[in-house]
Write a protein that holds these residues in place. Sequence first.
Motif, mmCIF file in Angstrom:
data_model
loop_
_atom_site.group_PDB
_atom_site.id
_atom_site.type_symbol
_atom_site.label_atom_id
_atom_site.label_comp_id
_atom_site.label_asym_id
_atom_site.label_seq_id
_atom_site.Cartn_x
_atom_site.Cartn_y
_atom_site.Cartn_z
ATOM 1 N N ALA A 1 -2.453 -18.339 -9.445
ATOM 2 C CA ALA A 1 -2.667 -19.606 -10.151
ATOM 3 C C ALA A 1 -1.802 -19.659 -11.409
ATOM 4 O O ALA A 1 -1.364 -20.735 -11.823
ATOM 5 C CB ALA A 1 -4.139 -19.780 -10.496
ATOM 6 N N ALA A 2 -1.549 -18.496 -12.002
ATOM 7 C CA ALA A 2 -0.769 -18.461 -13.244
ATOM 8 C C ALA A 2 0.710 -18.740 -13.007
ATOM 9 O O ALA A 2 1.477 -18.889 -13.958
ATOM 10 C CB ALA A 2 -0.952 -17.114 -13.934
ATOM 11 N N THR A 3 1.127 -18.824 -11.741
ATOM 12 C CA THR A 3 2.550 -19.086 -11.470
ATOM 13 C C THR A 3 2.854 -20.573 -11.315
ATOM 14 O O THR A 3 4.009 -20.957 -11.182
ATOM 15 C CB THR A 3 3.028 -18.357 -10.189
ATOM 16 O OG1 THR A 3 2.373 -18.949 -9.060
ATOM 17 C CG2 THR A 3 2.724 -16.865 -10.234
ATOM 18 N N LEU A 4 1.831 -21.426 -11.310
ATOM 19 C CA LEU A 4 2.115 -22.855 -11.160
ATOM 20 C C LEU A 4 2.798 -23.366 -12.433
ATOM 21 O O LEU A 4 2.295 -23.127 -13.532
ATOM 22 C CB LEU A 4 0.830 -23.663 -10.930
ATOM 23 C CG LEU A 4 -0.077 -23.309 -9.759
ATOM 24 C CD1 LEU A 4 -1.143 -24.383 -9.558
ATOM 25 C CD2 LEU A 4 0.698 -23.130 -8.474
ATOM 26 N N PRO A 5 3.907 -24.078 -12.293
ATOM 27 C CA PRO A 5 4.568 -24.603 -13.501
ATOM 28 C C PRO A 5 3.651 -25.594 -14.218
ATOM 29 O O PRO A 5 3.110 -26.498 -13.569
ATOM 30 C CB PRO A 5 5.800 -25.335 -12.941
ATOM 31 C CG PRO A 5 5.939 -24.882 -11.525
ATOM 32 C CD PRO A 5 4.594 -24.435 -11.054
ATOM 33 N N GLY A 6 3.464 -25.404 -15.520
ATOM 34 C CA GLY A 6 2.589 -26.316 -16.268
ATOM 35 C C GLY A 6 1.200 -25.748 -16.490
ATOM 36 O O GLY A 6 0.383 -26.365 -17.166
ATOM 37 N N VAL A 7 0.940 -24.563 -15.924
ATOM 38 C CA VAL A 7 -0.342 -23.904 -16.199
ATOM 39 C C VAL A 7 -0.273 -23.291 -17.587
ATOM 40 O O VAL A 7 0.739 -22.681 -17.942
ATOM 41 C CB VAL A 7 -0.633 -22.819 -15.149
ATOM 42 C CG1 VAL A 7 -1.739 -21.896 -15.598
ATOM 43 C CG2 VAL A 7 -1.027 -23.461 -13.840
ATOM 44 N N THR A 8 -1.326 -23.467 -18.394
ATOM 45 C CA THR A 8 -1.279 -22.916 -19.753
ATOM 46 C C THR A 8 -2.263 -21.765 -19.971
ATOM 47 O O THR A 8 -2.120 -21.011 -20.924
ATOM 48 C CB THR A 8 -1.557 -24.017 -20.801
ATOM 49 O OG1 THR A 8 -2.832 -24.593 -20.505
ATOM 50 C CG2 THR A 8 -0.505 -25.110 -20.751
ATOM 51 N N ALA A 9 -3.293 -21.651 -19.136
ATOM 52 C CA ALA A 9 -4.228 -20.519 -19.252
ATOM 53 C C ALA A 9 -4.982 -20.359 -17.943
ATOM 54 O O ALA A 9 -5.295 -21.350 -17.275
ATOM 55 C CB ALA A 9 -5.214 -20.760 -20.392
ATOM 56 N N VAL A 10 -5.250 -19.116 -17.573
ATOM 57 C CA VAL A 10 -6.042 -18.820 -16.368
ATOM 58 C C VAL A 10 -7.069 -17.755 -16.727
ATOM 59 O O VAL A 10 -6.745 -16.754 -17.369
ATOM 60 C CB VAL A 10 -5.152 -18.335 -15.203
ATOM 61 C CG1 VAL A 10 -6.003 -17.867 -14.028
ATOM 62 C CG2 VAL A 10 -4.205 -19.442 -14.745
ATOM 63 N N VAL A 11 -8.292 -18.011 -16.321
ATOM 64 C CA VAL A 11 -9.394 -17.137 -16.705
ATOM 65 C C VAL A 11 -10.256 -16.849 -15.475
ATOM 66 O O VAL A 11 -10.475 -17.736 -14.648
ATOM 67 C CB VAL A 11 -10.230 -17.856 -17.798
ATOM 68 C CG1 VAL A 11 -11.550 -17.159 -18.024
ATOM 69 C CG2 VAL A 11 -9.451 -17.969 -19.098
ATOM 70 N N GLY A 12 -10.751 -15.615 -15.357
ATOM 71 C CA GLY A 12 -11.666 -15.263 -14.270
ATOM 72 C C GLY A 12 -13.013 -14.847 -14.828
ATOM 73 O O GLY A 12 -13.101 -14.261 -15.913
ATOM 74 N N MET A 13 -14.047 -15.175 -14.097
ATOM 75 C CA MET A 13 -15.415 -14.853 -14.508
ATOM 76 C C MET A 13 -15.910 -13.639 -13.716
ATOM 77 O O MET A 13 -15.358 -13.317 -12.660
ATOM 78 C CB MET A 13 -16.302 -16.078 -14.230
ATOM 79 C CG MET A 13 -15.990 -17.229 -15.146
ATOM 80 S SD MET A 13 -16.419 -16.719 -16.815
ATOM 81 C CE MET A 13 -15.003 -17.270 -17.743
ATOM 82 N N PRO A 14 -17.005 -12.998 -14.164
ATOM 83 C CA PRO A 14 -17.443 -11.778 -13.463
ATOM 84 C C PRO A 14 -17.961 -12.015 -12.042
ATOM 85 O O PRO A 14 -18.073 -11.056 -11.280
ATOM 86 C CB PRO A 14 -18.566 -11.236 -14.361
ATOM 87 C CG PRO A 14 -18.936 -12.338 -15.274
ATOM 88 C CD PRO A 14 -17.746 -13.213 -15.409
ATOM 89 N N ASP A 15 -18.244 -13.265 -11.675
ATOM 90 C CA ASP A 15 -18.689 -13.529 -10.295
ATOM 91 C C ASP A 15 -17.509 -13.856 -9.388
ATOM 92 O O ASP A 15 -17.687 -14.436 -8.315
ATOM 93 C CB ASP A 15 -19.741 -14.650 -10.265
ATOM 94 C CG ASP A 15 -19.296 -15.929 -10.962
ATOM 95 O OD1 ASP A 15 -18.333 -15.859 -11.750
ATOM 96 O OD2 ASP A 15 -19.900 -16.983 -10.720
ATOM 97 N N LEU A 16 -16.302 -13.481 -9.813
ATOM 98 C CA LEU A 16 -15.093 -13.810 -9.052
ATOM 99 C C LEU A 16 -15.161 -13.326 -7.607
ATOM 100 O O LEU A 16 -15.514 -12.180 -7.336
ATOM 101 C CB LEU A 16 -13.890 -13.148 -9.732
ATOM 102 C CG LEU A 16 -12.525 -13.734 -9.377
ATOM 103 C CD1 LEU A 16 -12.246 -14.973 -10.209
ATOM 104 C CD2 LEU A 16 -11.416 -12.714 -9.597
ATOM 105 N N HIS A 17 -14.866 -14.203 -6.677
ATOM 106 C CA HIS A 17 -14.643 -13.798 -5.285
ATOM 107 C C HIS A 17 -13.739 -14.796 -4.601
ATOM 108 O O HIS A 17 -13.442 -15.863 -5.146
ATOM 109 C CB HIS A 17 -15.968 -13.564 -4.537
ATOM 110 C CG HIS A 17 -16.910 -14.725 -4.517
ATOM 111 N ND1 HIS A 17 -17.084 -15.537 -3.428
ATOM 112 C CD2 HIS A 17 -17.741 -15.207 -5.470
ATOM 113 C CE1 HIS A 17 -17.989 -16.470 -3.704
ATOM 114 N NE2 HIS A 17 -18.400 -16.296 -4.938
#
Length: 445
Positions: free
Chosen positions: A40-56
């Motif tokens: 997700a962080a590779t999309l042009p125009g993305v400024t922040a990416v965050v994951g939560m502990p319930d990530l799946h």
Amino acid sequence: MGIFYNFPAEKDMQCDVKLFASEKIYDEIEDTALNQLLSAATLPGVTAVVGMPDLHQGYGLPIGGVMACSTDGPVSPGAVGFDINCGVRLIRTGMQADEIEGRRQEILRMLSGTVPAGLGEGSSLNFSRSEFREVLAYGVSALPGLGLAPADAGQNCENEGFMAGADPDSVPGKAVNRGIDQLNSLGSGNHFVELQVVASTDDNLPLNEGELVIMLHTGSRGLGHEVCKNYSQQAKDKAHKYNLKFPRKNLAYFPGQSSEAEHYLKAMRCAANFAYANRELLMRNLEETWREYFPHSRLELFYDHAHNIARRETHVIEGEEREVLIHRKGATHLPPDGIALIPGSMGTASYVGLSMNSEQTGLSLESVAHGAGRKMSRTQAKKTISYDRHRQSMGEVKSTSSSGENILDESPLAYKEISDVISSLTRSNLAYPAARLKPLVVLKG
Ligand code: 5GP
Ligand code: MN
Ligand code: MN
């Protein structure tokens, strides 16, 4: 300093990725989910990416993923997901939990007879096309005018139960056709109505120990599904028009200022309004029968919020205040001083979290986990969890599923330990558990 894992931007990544998790939870996260988050962080125009502990693992963006994009950056239907504004509502009853002791089985039968639930199950209400459009455009605030909810229905609901900027003309016809008969229905699988007892609570909440509450989990049914499917396909089909390359096909997106992006957002807001109204209607529908059983009880909304949604918000990102489009997929908005409803599973506790108003609140884009998160896929759960072990994990909880299928894929054993997820949030200074709710009776979709 609260804990999180930082993955610095490298190669095509436009920004760092932060994962809020304890070491134990981090070790449980599958590589596929983490790789989805990094993509997700590779999309042009993305400024922040965050994951939560319930990530799946999810469709495009993983569940438990949050992505902020500049206003001319990507708008991705897949990063919101199929069940637009799937969310949780917590209802107070004004009753003590011990009032239902000895009657749990009877009340479970009442719930299954009262709540429209199950795959494809329709609603007991008949909406005209024009009434339905009102709901799509105005959510909960359309209901008092239709005689379906009290005037103050939006109170205690995130966004007052209504997202502005919704346009029913942007909703595909097929989505309307599927949705019109499903407004006021629970759906299937993971969706639920659960009676819970407040096992513990602190002074920052108006709840009382021993109180009976009702938790409701559902979303936008077939309508949201069709909106996502239709626009996600359009995004894939139009890649050449805007000369876009997607790191994963299900992360397909429209450029921020394009007409397609605007149409998607207008349709997505309609689905969000449908879902807010759906949860309100389910509560009102249940209230009628509930009052026959418990005439002294009053159902009162405690809180209601979404965990699959895109919203324009202002955040400080890398020291600069910016207007961004936040995609939250299986993640809950928890602004400073805010409340988050965090379900666990039908056999374990659920929580009411409160913001810790920390530096990490900003770094997490004001987000927290939306639940325990799956430990295993549905297929894997059905294959590996025995019915006996599942029964054991349910303890004294009375449950049934309206789809009539075995619900091993919804077993508490299929989900991560909610206590680990909650302690991750607390150790990350994002949210602390202000109340702990224990399940008594569960109707699954
Ligand atoms: P999702 O929206 O991703 O399907 O589910 C949200 C969360 O709800 C899951 O991660 C899980 O922790 C929780 N959950 C699923 N089923 C139940 C249930 O029957 N009761 C409660 N209290 N929580 C559940
Ligand atoms: Mn859902
Ligand atoms: Mn959900």
